[in-house]
Design an enzyme around this catalytic site. Structure first.
Site, short mmCIF file in Angstrom:
data_model
loop_
_atom_site.label_atom_id
_atom_site.label_comp_id
_atom_site.label_asym_id
_atom_site.label_seq_id
_atom_site.Cartn_x
_atom_site.Cartn_y
_atom_site.Cartn_z
N GLU A 122 0.83 -1.21 0.00
CA GLU A 122 0.00 0.00 0.00
C GLU A 122 0.86 1.26 0.00
OE1 GLU A 122 -3.18 -0.19 -0.31
OE2 GLU A 122 -3.24 -2.38 -0.11
N HIS A 156 -26.20 -11.99 -5.19
CA HIS A 156 -24.85 -11.67 -4.75
C HIS A 156 -24.20 -12.87 -4.05
CE1 HIS A 156 -22.00 -9.29 -1.96
NE2 HIS A 156 -22.24 -10.35 -1.25
N ARG A 208 -14.75 -14.29 5.76
CA ARG A 208 -15.33 -12.94 5.62
C ARG A 208 -15.95 -12.47 6.92
NH1 ARG A 208 -19.10 -15.41 0.83
NH2 ARG A 208 -17.46 -16.80 0.06
N ASP A 258 -19.51 6.65 9.79
CA ASP A 258 -18.38 7.00 8.94
C ASP A 258 -18.86 7.16 7.51
OD1 ASP A 258 -15.62 7.59 8.89
OD2 ASP A 258 -15.31 5.93 10.30
N THR A 300 -8.85 0.04 -0.87
CA THR A 300 -8.74 -1.39 -0.64
C THR A 300 -7.41 -1.60 0.07
OG1 THR A 300 -10.02 -1.99 -2.60
CG2 THR A 300 -8.43 -3.62 -1.79
#
Lengths: 288, 288, 288, 288, 288
Positions: free
Chosen positions: C108, C208, C221, C230, C269
């Site tokens: 990142e 989905h 997950r 937020d 991400t």
């Protein structure tokens, strides 16, 4: 494209640079004249300014810079030497590039000055800018935008496709005072534009061109193609001494349908005064 | 995927790193040859460059860096040692990764150089980059972009689905001068694209591929898949020696309907010159 | 919600902090085990890891950090003590929170590591993070993103509303190698999504869910709800050892109609390796 | 609006400030009580808290701050005096403003704390904040967001226009625990919203209000109007002790058609704990 | 346009600046009166304030600034001299420009103050701002926004095209208290707006103007045209002493169809108090 000899010279320049050799002092004796708008002297080993500014296949590099605040913590004496060191770098690369400088302080938030560099080979441009950034002035400059483009022959309003407009473009020429201002505006078109047929785009560009003819007398223009080289499709560059006329020209361009296809038009729009490179460095080195 | 032994080695490397051990001096003796475009020597314990650059399931990591200004406040002597320290890190990780380096200074505002790292295991890439960032040169570098992808077999223009185009892609090959430039362009598609059927997307990709065939001779390409690994769907990577041809290739891609589904195409577009890692470090360590 | 005693303890912790008391040295003796993925020991006064990771009504806090460059100007000795000081803070708060740490350097641009903190009371999370930021390591860390969410029982694919898919979700379970990677992806839906009826949204979520079932064996997950807390609606969190499978899972999610309602999917991400908190601090404290 | 005498006092305060006079030491003796939610004592020369928090025509100023890292390079002793210096400024301005402080560290990336200041005159708010920024704590704080609004009487759900909902709003009141959390969310509507007739907007606001009634018992709300004063139309402010209920309230607001007209809803959403001003300064001054 | 003599003077000023000569001490004796709203004395060699503020063809330059934190590390004595040095620069340029200053600290996150500079020649504005930035106060200021425009005669609601509204605009005049607040709001219109016929745009502007008439008594306005000079089409500038009325004026402008064509309306909206230049510098130089 560059001949082999020139390319080798550039490679050598990069290598030399890598050996930590910027012997600025010695070279600073003869400050060169790569300033703006003046035709380059036909000296041996000097890039042909007129040719670079009019030929297709030439690379144009626009970079904007902001001086860091700690530059002004250097002594005035140290800053006084900045211009000579920069001009020595211009001199060193004069066979391969021409460099124009513009003062944007007072007009722009994201820059104090910007550079326009032309060359037949992008590696030559990089070699110059790497050396420039290794000067004291360059080291204290943060680059805030950098756009790259290539010149091409007119591809819409050509003699063949649009003879009347083409002759309109050719017949009028700049008659105003020497331009004191330059404006750089990136342009990106949407997918719908690019997916139109060549004929449809030609028609749009004719509508685009018509209202601009009247401004040929007081605004000079130059176009660079950037698709894939940067996050823009075109770099449009203007010079004028009449900012009011320029404002009217851009309003007339806003009013044509082509404008509906702009996903980038500016961002940034960069306005500066046309200066010699030396004056830009000296002006920004002021302060005590 | 990595075999267990390699994975253990990587874990050990991270652990070693955590014990503050970067004994750069000792390792700096044999600067390795992980530079760009040269096939790696088939030495034992060295990643197979040809295989990593052509196999599916390989991880590609693109990271751009900007040197902080205080790097140039280090003495020239200190900066002179930077390249050896960096090359020692490349040598240390040569069994697990290959690393290519590109000089972007003069072309980009957001970076001075970028790295492309390939490995069979992302943790190996991380171990290398953590060590790189712990070198003096790495410590003075700010990472400004980082994209991660994985290679896959061609999934649209395959022998089965699109035999003619597939053979077109295979028959032509790069015949230009050795590429001096690399371009990295992230691509993200919209939800409408992904919600189309496989057949519809195949058809679009055929239309996309057709006009690109003519550029196989002067532009090399490589594709990485990134959905979910980063904020892009693809990383497209190109090498060329002819930036004008590359500009034309990208314009031809702008003209196909697929372009209407791009929500990211560039941002950033990163253009650099292909260099050895050592030259990148040395060039950016110049200045006095 | 917290019982009164715990709440009082938290208030006391904040107050104590305000009295400039972080007596790290004394507490550093017993480094606690709040590291990742390991079940917390059932010690008295220690938050129940298993319960916090599975119950509804638990607060999850994700924060990403970048170490400032001046951290590396501290002596190696000073940096060597960083991990113990951080672990003492984790120990101090172990009754109220659990904290997981991930190394993102090399993956990142906007972070070097990220933290995931769970608690039954957001004030407890804040008390911990305030103390963490007061350590030397925390002081030299810039927080670059911070997202807050709350866990809930499944509200679409529940036993009542969608029994088949619910049993599909329950029947398969992770069988891959211990995950080495974690991915955090914020998700925000558009107004059109939220204005659909519950039935319509349920139907979309079934579409989905269907293609994701096959990835239950190699991707874990977890979901957090963030609307109003937020600038995102959900925080999705994944663990895997197979980044290729994860890439395929996310592509399958891109292909369902629900994707048309995403106004934020990523950005950022965040991909990291799963590490103990101590290893993260030690790894990032390297360099000489 | 302020009476002339008060306005003169404010002008005097600014002038005094300009004469470099912040004699904090003397004034620090009597730390005032401008903390949150507590009714102000009816002392002479003290702004009427209850009135300022309920009247129309009051200016609300929300500003978020991040402490710079060099604050922690000050000695602990220097930081220890920060709270008293800040409270002296609050005391100095207590006749003209009330100031509430919130701790956001651990919840937000862009701030460590935020302030809410009310006054009858924006110049009084500015005079206070200029003085606050001249304290040591203020000097080491970077302001990262600043929003300005004005209170008005209810203009949609009024007694006349929507009597039932209006009585619904009036009949229920907060019955939960004392709120420990505050949330600030800016809201901007699109041109389509503003171009609707008053009746249409009233109808939308009724639909908006209906599902919120049930949350009156655990979420307090306050609205400020900002069109033209800042890049938002409204600042919505909430207090609660139940963040789960608050999340549900905001989801219910996402589900009404009005949501389709939001061009800004958050960005930032700011979540903090309600603290006294003194505690905020002390908590953030920790560390050694 | 400037007469030749004035233009030469400006060129000389730039050159002088380049010779490192800002002999502030000598010139600081007579602090000039370029403060806001006061008519300039008709002294020889002083720009005509009334004329510059009412004529077409005048350039307006808006720049916002944030003081860097290290300004407050200068001794109070050093900061005390800042105002005199700045006022000497204003005095030096008084023949060519007028400069107004506004205090934004406490209202804005991106600035502490902003400047509005008028001149007949943009180069004169630049010469002034270059000198301003070379003062100590200017050196410690970061410019955060810079917008440039030119004044024109009314081009929609003129006597010819819209006589009734034009007389409405002329008949009412400001009757409120002396304005203490100024607001600067950039406006950019979409391509659909610009592609409408002149008649259609006139009609929209009539609808735009009607509801604003009632605010002529308490809000002053001034318009600058920026297309092509900057990334905005217009800069709208307001002065008022009644921020509530101003909020209502801007809401009424949000409610007309023209609003649907705004691609930029604010971003930033800048609110400041009207101050003398000297007071702005002194107020921001406080602190110990």
């Amino acid at each position: 494209m560059l001949k082999n000899r020139a390319r080798t010279a550039i490679a050598a320049a990069i290598t030399a640079a890598a050996i930590f050799a910027v012997s600025g002092a010695a070279q600073a004796q003869q400050a060169p004249m790569a300033g703006d708008m003046k035709p380059a002297m036909a000296a041996p080993m000097m890039a042909d300014r007129a040719k670079l500014l009019t030929s297709p296949g030439v690379f144009g590099n626009f970079s904007t810079y902001k001086l860091r605040s700690d530059y002004y913590k250097l002594s005035a004496a140290e800053r006084k030497g900045a211009a000579a060191e920069v001009m020595a770098v211009v001199e060193k690369h004069k066979a391969n590039i021409i460099a124009d400088a513009y003062l944007t302080r007072g007009f722009e938030a994201q820059s104090d000055y910007f550079l326009r560099v032309h060359s037949m080979d992008m590696a030559a441009t990089q070699a110059f800018l790497v050396d420039f950034r290794a000067t004291r002035f360059g080291m204290y400059s943060d680059v805030t935008e950098n756009l790259v483009g290539i010149t091409k022959a007119l591809n819409y309003i050509s003699k063949d496709k649009s003879p009347d407009l083409n002759s309109g473009l050719s017949s009028a020429s700049y008659t105003g005072d020497a331009p004191r201002y330059a404006i750089m505006i990136p342009v990106k078109k949407d997918a719908a534009w690019w997916n139109r047929s060549d004929e449809e785009r030609l028609k749009e560009m004719e509508v685009h061109t018509q209202p601009t003819l009247q401004y040929l007398v007081n605004v000079k223009r130059k176009l660079y193609h950037s698709t894939g080289l940067d996050d823009t499709d075109f770099i449009t560059y203007f010079e004028t001494n009449d900012l009011g006329a320029f404002n009217n020209l851009l309003i007339s361009l806003a009013k044509v349908p082509e404008n509906k296809h702009h996903v980038r038009w500016g961002s940034p729009t960069v306005l500066g005064t046309i200066q010699t490179f030396e004056t830009v460095v000296k002006t920004l080195s002021m302060g005590n």
